[in-house]
Every structure is written in C-alpha cells, then in structure tokens.
Write an enzyme that holds these catalytic residues in place. Structure first.
Site, mmCIF file in Angstrom:
data_model
loop_
_atom_site.group_PDB
_atom_site.id
_atom_site.type_symbol
_atom_site.label_atom_id
_atom_site.label_comp_id
_atom_site.label_asym_id
_atom_site.label_seq_id
_atom_site.Cartn_x
_atom_site.Cartn_y
_atom_site.Cartn_z
ATOM 1 N N ASN A 133 0.846 -1.202 0.000
ATOM 2 C CA ASN A 133 0.000 0.000 0.000
ATOM 3 C C ASN A 133 0.879 1.249 0.000
ATOM 4 O O ASN A 133 2.097 1.157 -0.062
ATOM 5 C CB ASN A 133 -0.952 -0.024 1.211
ATOM 6 C CG ASN A 133 -0.166 -0.104 2.502
ATOM 7 O OD1 ASN A 133 0.572 0.791 2.848
ATOM 8 N ND2 ASN A 133 -0.300 -1.236 3.211
ATOM 9 N N PHE A 155 -4.306 3.223 14.880
ATOM 10 C CA PHE A 155 -4.774 4.201 13.898
ATOM 11 C C PHE A 155 -5.957 3.553 13.187
ATOM 12 O O PHE A 155 -6.046 2.323 13.116
ATOM 13 C CB PHE A 155 -3.687 4.511 12.867
ATOM 14 C CG PHE A 155 -2.785 5.653 13.242
ATOM 15 C CD1 PHE A 155 -1.765 5.467 14.160
ATOM 16 C CD2 PHE A 155 -2.938 6.912 12.674
ATOM 17 C CE1 PHE A 155 -0.918 6.511 14.498
ATOM 18 C CE2 PHE A 155 -2.101 7.963 13.006
ATOM 19 C CZ PHE A 155 -1.088 7.762 13.926
ATOM 20 N N LYS A 200 -10.720 -4.043 18.671
ATOM 21 C CA LYS A 200 -9.303 -4.429 18.798
ATOM 22 C C LYS A 200 -8.789 -4.272 20.233
ATOM 23 O O LYS A 200 -7.598 -4.447 20.482
ATOM 24 C CB LYS A 200 -8.462 -3.605 17.821
ATOM 25 C CG LYS A 200 -8.876 -3.842 16.355
ATOM 26 C CD LYS A 200 -7.885 -3.295 15.355
ATOM 27 C CE LYS A 200 -8.402 -3.429 13.932
ATOM 28 N NZ LYS A 200 -7.367 -3.784 12.964
ATOM 29 N N LYS A 228 8.554 -17.285 -10.559
ATOM 30 C CA LYS A 228 7.772 -16.183 -11.125
ATOM 31 C C LYS A 228 6.553 -16.742 -11.858
ATOM 32 O O LYS A 228 6.691 -17.658 -12.684
ATOM 33 C CB LYS A 228 8.652 -15.384 -12.099
ATOM 34 C CG LYS A 228 7.938 -14.174 -12.635
ATOM 35 C CD LYS A 228 8.812 -13.392 -13.602
ATOM 36 C CE LYS A 228 7.975 -12.354 -14.307
ATOM 37 N NZ LYS A 228 8.591 -11.839 -15.505
ATOM 38 N N ASP A 241 -4.239 -6.625 5.134
ATOM 39 C CA ASP A 241 -5.204 -7.508 5.792
ATOM 40 C C ASP A 241 -5.124 -8.940 5.250
ATOM 41 O O ASP A 241 -5.519 -9.883 5.922
ATOM 42 C CB ASP A 241 -6.624 -6.958 5.610
ATOM 43 C CG ASP A 241 -6.842 -5.729 6.483
ATOM 44 O OD1 ASP A 241 -6.327 -5.724 7.618
ATOM 45 O OD2 ASP A 241 -7.493 -4.765 6.025
ATOM 46 N N PRO A 250 -2.789 -12.147 10.310
ATOM 47 C CA PRO A 250 -3.120 -11.899 11.720
ATOM 48 C C PRO A 250 -3.319 -10.406 11.917
ATOM 49 O O PRO A 250 -2.700 -9.593 11.231
ATOM 50 C CB PRO A 250 -1.863 -12.372 12.469
ATOM 51 C CG PRO A 250 -0.769 -12.334 11.459
ATOM 52 C CD PRO A 250 -1.406 -12.604 10.131
ATOM 53 N N ASP A 251 -4.225 -10.047 12.819
ATOM 54 C CA ASP A 251 -4.363 -8.637 13.175
ATOM 55 C C ASP A 251 -3.347 -8.368 14.276
ATOM 56 O O ASP A 251 -3.486 -8.837 15.410
ATOM 57 C CB ASP A 251 -5.797 -8.340 13.650
ATOM 58 C CG ASP A 251 -6.020 -6.851 13.771
ATOM 59 O OD1 ASP A 251 -5.190 -6.188 14.432
ATOM 60 O OD2 ASP A 251 -6.996 -6.340 13.197
ATOM 61 N N LYS A 302 -13.476 0.098 15.697
ATOM 62 C CA LYS A 302 -12.161 -0.580 15.762
ATOM 63 C C LYS A 302 -11.557 -0.465 17.162
ATOM 64 O O LYS A 302 -10.884 -1.378 17.637
ATOM 65 C CB LYS A 302 -11.191 0.032 14.736
ATOM 66 C CG LYS A 302 -11.401 -0.529 13.338
ATOM 67 C CD LYS A 302 -10.414 0.008 12.323
ATOM 68 C CE LYS A 302 -10.785 -0.495 10.935
ATOM 69 N NZ LYS A 302 -10.122 0.233 9.857
HETATM 70 O O1 PMT Z 1 2.881 6.103 6.560
HETATM 71 P P1 PMT Z 1 2.315 7.436 6.123
HETATM 72 O O2 PMT Z 1 2.479 7.675 4.633
HETATM 73 O O3 PMT Z 1 2.856 8.581 6.963
HETATM 74 O O4 PMT Z 1 0.727 7.415 6.342
HETATM 75 C C1 PMT Z 1 0.195 7.341 7.631
HETATM 76 C C2 PMT Z 1 -0.955 6.343 7.704
HETATM 77 C C3 PMT Z 1 -2.115 6.884 6.899
HETATM 78 C C4 PMT Z 1 -0.528 4.977 7.188
HETATM 79 C C5 PMT Z 1 -1.324 6.217 9.236
HETATM 80 O O5 PMT Z 1 -1.618 7.468 9.740
HETATM 81 C C6 PMT Z 1 -2.472 5.255 9.449
HETATM 82 O O6 PMT Z 1 -3.645 5.601 9.361
HETATM 83 N N1 PMT Z 1 -2.103 3.978 9.775
HETATM 84 C C7 PMT Z 1 -3.062 2.854 9.923
HETATM 85 C C8 PMT Z 1 -3.349 2.255 8.582
HETATM 86 C C9 PMT Z 1 -4.251 1.041 8.684
HETATM 87 O O7 PMT Z 1 -3.850 -0.022 8.336
HETATM 88 O O8 PMT Z 1 -5.434 1.273 9.229
HETATM 89 P P2 PMT Z 1 -6.578 0.148 9.480
HETATM 90 O O9 PMT Z 1 -7.772 0.964 9.790
HETATM 91 O O10 PMT Z 1 -6.625 -0.814 8.355
HETATM 92 O O11 PMT Z 1 -6.074 -0.604 10.776
HETATM 93 C C10 PMT Z 1 -6.474 -0.260 12.095
HETATM 94 C C11 PMT Z 1 -5.357 -0.535 13.074
HETATM 95 O O12 PMT Z 1 -5.086 -1.935 13.101
HETATM 96 C C12 PMT Z 1 -4.029 0.135 12.737
HETATM 97 O O13 PMT Z 1 -3.427 0.531 13.944
HETATM 98 C C13 PMT Z 1 -3.236 -0.970 12.055
HETATM 99 O O14 PMT Z 1 -1.827 -0.792 12.259
HETATM 100 C C14 PMT Z 1 -3.732 -2.214 12.777
HETATM 101 N N2 PMT Z 1 -3.726 -3.431 11.973
HETATM 102 C C15 PMT Z 1 -4.458 -3.553 10.828
HETATM 103 C C16 PMT Z 1 -4.485 -4.737 10.126
HETATM 104 C C17 PMT Z 1 -3.724 -5.824 10.622
HETATM 105 N N3 PMT Z 1 -3.700 -6.984 9.968
HETATM 106 N N4 PMT Z 1 -2.986 -5.686 11.735
HETATM 107 C C18 PMT Z 1 -2.995 -4.522 12.425
HETATM 108 O O15 PMT Z 1 -2.305 -4.399 13.453
#
Ligand code: PMT
Length: 405
Positions: free
Chosen positions: A212, A328, A346, A292, A282, A310-311, A342
């Site tokens: 991403n 975040f 979480k 390849k 995810d 895994p989360d 969330k």
């Molecule tokens: O890196 P930059 O370019 O500075 O951009 C910043 C950002 C936009 C990436 C950052 O500010 C941000 O929003 N990060 C979280 C991105 C994200 O994956 O969000 P989510 O809503 O999908 O996940 C929610 C939370 O679960 C996050 O804390 C994420 O780290 C965590 N997560 C998600 C999926 C997963 N499999 N494991 C996780 O731990």
C-alpha cells in the site's frame, strides 16, 4: 526566562521580497537575549542592506565564502560551529534546491552542510513555484534529513497571486524558534514505546507483492517525538525510504506475520505504550509461488487466493498488551464511527482516526489531520506537519496514561 537567552543564532537571508521582514525577526531575537549573526546570499542584497542588518544584529554581516578579511575574524567552519541554530528566512526556491542537492556554492549553503546545529527554513516564494513538483520533492528531501520547516503561510502574495508560499510573519517565526530551542522535558525516561510504521509487503511470487501507499512518515515522526522526550523506542518498520530517527532502535520487517513476530519479541519486556501506525495488509497469498508466475493460455483473468493476515494490534492487545494500546484507523467514509468500532473490537485504549480519502493528508503526505478517540473522549488537533502532529499526539497519549481511570 526565554529559551533564547545567550543562544547563538545564525540568520541566513536569501533573495526575496520577504527579506525586509527578517529585520524585525532579528530585532525580536536580539531583544530576547540571543546573539545573532547574519549571512546574506547575493540575491538577498537586492532586497536588504548590509548596513541595516549590521545595525540590528550588532555584528558585521557575512556574504562571501572567499572573503579573506571575514575569514580572518571567524572562518566559515568556525561560524558553522558557532551556531546553536541556523534559520533561513526567507528561504527561496533556489536555495531549497541547492540545499537539497547538497551544494556548497556560496557561504550559506556551505554553512548548512558544515553545521551540526539544527537548521530551520521559512520558505517564501510564488505559489506556483512552491507547488511545483521540483520544490515539493526538495521539501520532502529536506524534511527527511531533519530540516525544520516554518510555514509557508497561504494568502495574498506580493506578485498578486493568492496561495501558499508567503513567508510566516516574524513573530510566528520567532515563536517557532523559541519552541525549537526550548529544552524538551525528559519525562518519558524509563518508558518503553513500541511503534509500528510503514507498509507491509506480502509476497505473491519471488518478484511481485501486495502492499500500500504508506510512507512510514507518521510512524517515524511518532518515534522521534517519543524518543525526544526520553522514551526508549523500538520502531518496527515495513520497507520505507526513511532513515531511523536518532536514538531509536529500528527493526526491519516485510510481511504482517514478520511484524507480529517482531512486536512479540519487542514486547517480551513490558511496553508502556504500543502505537500501530503501520498500514498492515489484511490479506496475504494462501501459497506464495516459488517461481515467477507466468501468463497462462489466452485467459485475461487470473485468480489469486488470499488468506487473512493476523491482526497485529488485536493479537497483542489480547496476548501481551502494553499499558496503553493505541491504534490508527485509516478510513475513507464514516471515519469516526468506523474508528470507534475498531477501538472496541481491537481492545484499544485510544484510536487515531485518519481520513485517507483526502489527498492533502494521510498516506505519503508531509501533513496530517486526525481525531483521537478514547471510549468517552475526543480530540482534534489542527492540520499540521506530521512532525508537529506527532509531538502533540505523544503529549495526548502521555496525558491519557496519567489520567485517573
Ligand atoms: O505512513 P504514512 O504515509 O505517513 O501514512 C500514515 C498512515 C495513513 C498509514 C497512518 O496514519 C495510518 O492511518 N495507519 C493505519 C493504517 C491502517 O492499516 O489502518 P486500518 O484501519 O486498516 O487498521 C487499524 C489498526 O489496526 C491500525 O493501527 C493498524 O496498524 C492495525 N492493523 C491492521 C491490520 C492488521 N492486519 N494488523 C494490524 O495491526
């Protein structure tokens, strides 16, 4: 007492109409007790006189790299070492370009290369010049090297245009310098913060991956801000172009599974705060191809079978939670409602809601705007640079930790 008393500040002035305002900045700095020396570029001489600057600073003004008389008083390397801070106001597009390239073709760029002191720029230029991709690329380079940016402000410009690129007012530059030189309280000494940053990369085959747009800037800024307040910081980082902030221990990972395993190791020793700023994929491939993958037959379609990753943060919340778990939420719609759900799902203490549908903040931008949510409280700091926002977020998290529950 002002943090500026007895501070040695080198003010650089480059060519731009805003240069006349720098006279007031020097006056404010001197009045606060700072010792100010001024360096002019050739372009600046068209806008301000050495005589005026000498009068307000109380020192001879320097402009030439090859001036035997000036070098006799204080050589340019000595001058670079003398400064506690170099502030360049106004900083023109040309200066930013030369500084980003590491050029040393005049006294000011040479000083910037030779100094160990922090450097701050107050850019000033026409709005189109500011928004030009070349200037924006130079800005990104300079920020990634730790150069502090003060402004620019937006509004009416001397040329008649309206937009971003006006130099900040002298009082605002003065206030930013005062903050920069204020000693940061080491109130997080003894704490361990674990922070994730950047994207994860999930292999499809030996040459392709799912990922991403996360640049890591937000997570790295948080790591730097927590470290500056004395915390021991472990930064678990996906692949980025960024250098690890000074004093931060970085652990490089690629996939979500690597990230979980690195976090578990980092948190064997109880962490005080965990922040999940990483954009974790995810899903990953059910089976990563060992060779390849080839285009097969005439079909225009290809099926990839993905399985859930895994989360990371939810797993840690259950297994090895830090005293304060902060996530975040990157959302494109119903940002607050999704973030709130969330937070609960979480098992987090705080969640930082980020509207990633906006192109001026979020992924890969230098600025961000977020809303921080707890179970029953909400804060929305202003839109600002990720570095400034990170300082505020670390402050908010620290305050939240010390609130009676
Ligand atoms: O890196 P930059 O370019 O500075 O951009 C910043 C950002 C936009 C990436 C950052 O500010 C941000 O929003 N990060 C979280 C991105 C994200 O994956 O969000 P989510 O809503 O999908 O996940 C929610 C939370 O679960 C996050 O804390 C994420 O780290 C965590 N997560 C998600 C999926 C997963 N499999 N494991 C996780 O731990």
């Amino acid at each position: 007492m002002s943090s500026l008393v007895n501070k040695q500040i080198l003010v650089g002035i480059t060519g731009g109409i805003a240069a006349y305002k720098t006279i007031e900045l020097i006056r404010l700095l001197s009045k606060a007790g700072a010792d100010v020396q001024v360096v002019l570029t050739d372009g600046a001489k068209a806008f301000v006189t050495e005589m005026t600057l000498q009068a307000v600073s109380g020192h001879p003004v320097r402009s030439s790299l090859l001036d035997p008389a000036a070098e006799l008083g204080m050589g340019h390397i000595e001058l670079a070492k003398w400064a506690d801070l170099i502030v360049i106001a106004p900083a023109s597009a040309d200066f930013m370009a030369r500084y980003a390239q590491g050029m040393a073709n005049d006294l000011l760029t040479t000083l910037c290369l030779a100094t160990d002191a922090p450097v701050a720029l107050a850019p000033a230029m026409n709005q189109a010049m500011w928004q030009h991709p070349a200037t924006q690329a130079n800005l990104t380079t300079l920020i990634s090297r730790g150069v502090h940016m003060i402004g620019p402000a937006a509004g009416a410009q001397a040329c008649g245009d309206v937009g971003p690129g006006r130099m900040e007012e002298p009082q605002d530059i003065y206030a930013a310098i005062d903050t920069l030189l204020s000693p940061v309280a080491q109130d997080l000494a003894g704490q361990h913060w674990v922070i994730t940053a950047g994207p994860t990369m999930e292999a499809i085959d030996p040459v392709r991956y799912i990922s991403n747009h996360s640049s890591g800037k937000m997570g790295y800024a948080l790591a730097a801000a927590a470290q500056a307040r004395g915390a021991r910081v472990t930064l678990i980082s996906g692949p980025t172009q960024l250098a690890a902030p000074q004093g931060v221990q970085r652990v490089d990972i690629k996939s979500a599974e690597d990230m979980l395993s690195a976090c578990r190791t980092a948190m064997l020793e109880q962490a005080d705060v965990f922040i999940g700023a990483a954009a974790v994929a995810d899903f990953r491939m059910k089976d990563v191809a060992s060779q390849k993958m080839k285009k097969s037959g005439d079909s225009n379609e290809m099926q990839l079978t993905l399985v859930k990753n895994p989360d990371v943060i939810a797993t840690l919340s259950q297994e090895q939670a830090a005293k304060c778990m902060v996530g975040f939420a990157a959302e494109t719609q119903d940002v607050i409602a999704y973030a709130q759900s969330k937070l609960e799902r979480k098992g987090l203490d705080l969640i930082i809601a980020n509207d990633v549908s906006r192109t001026d903040i979020g992924f890969n931008n230098d600025e961000n705007q977020v809303t921080v949510l707890s179970k029953d409280q909400q804060w929305t700091p202003p839109k600002e640079s990720k570095a400034a926002l990170a300082v505020e977020l670390v402050g908010l998290i620290t305050q939240y930790q010390t609130q009676p529950s």
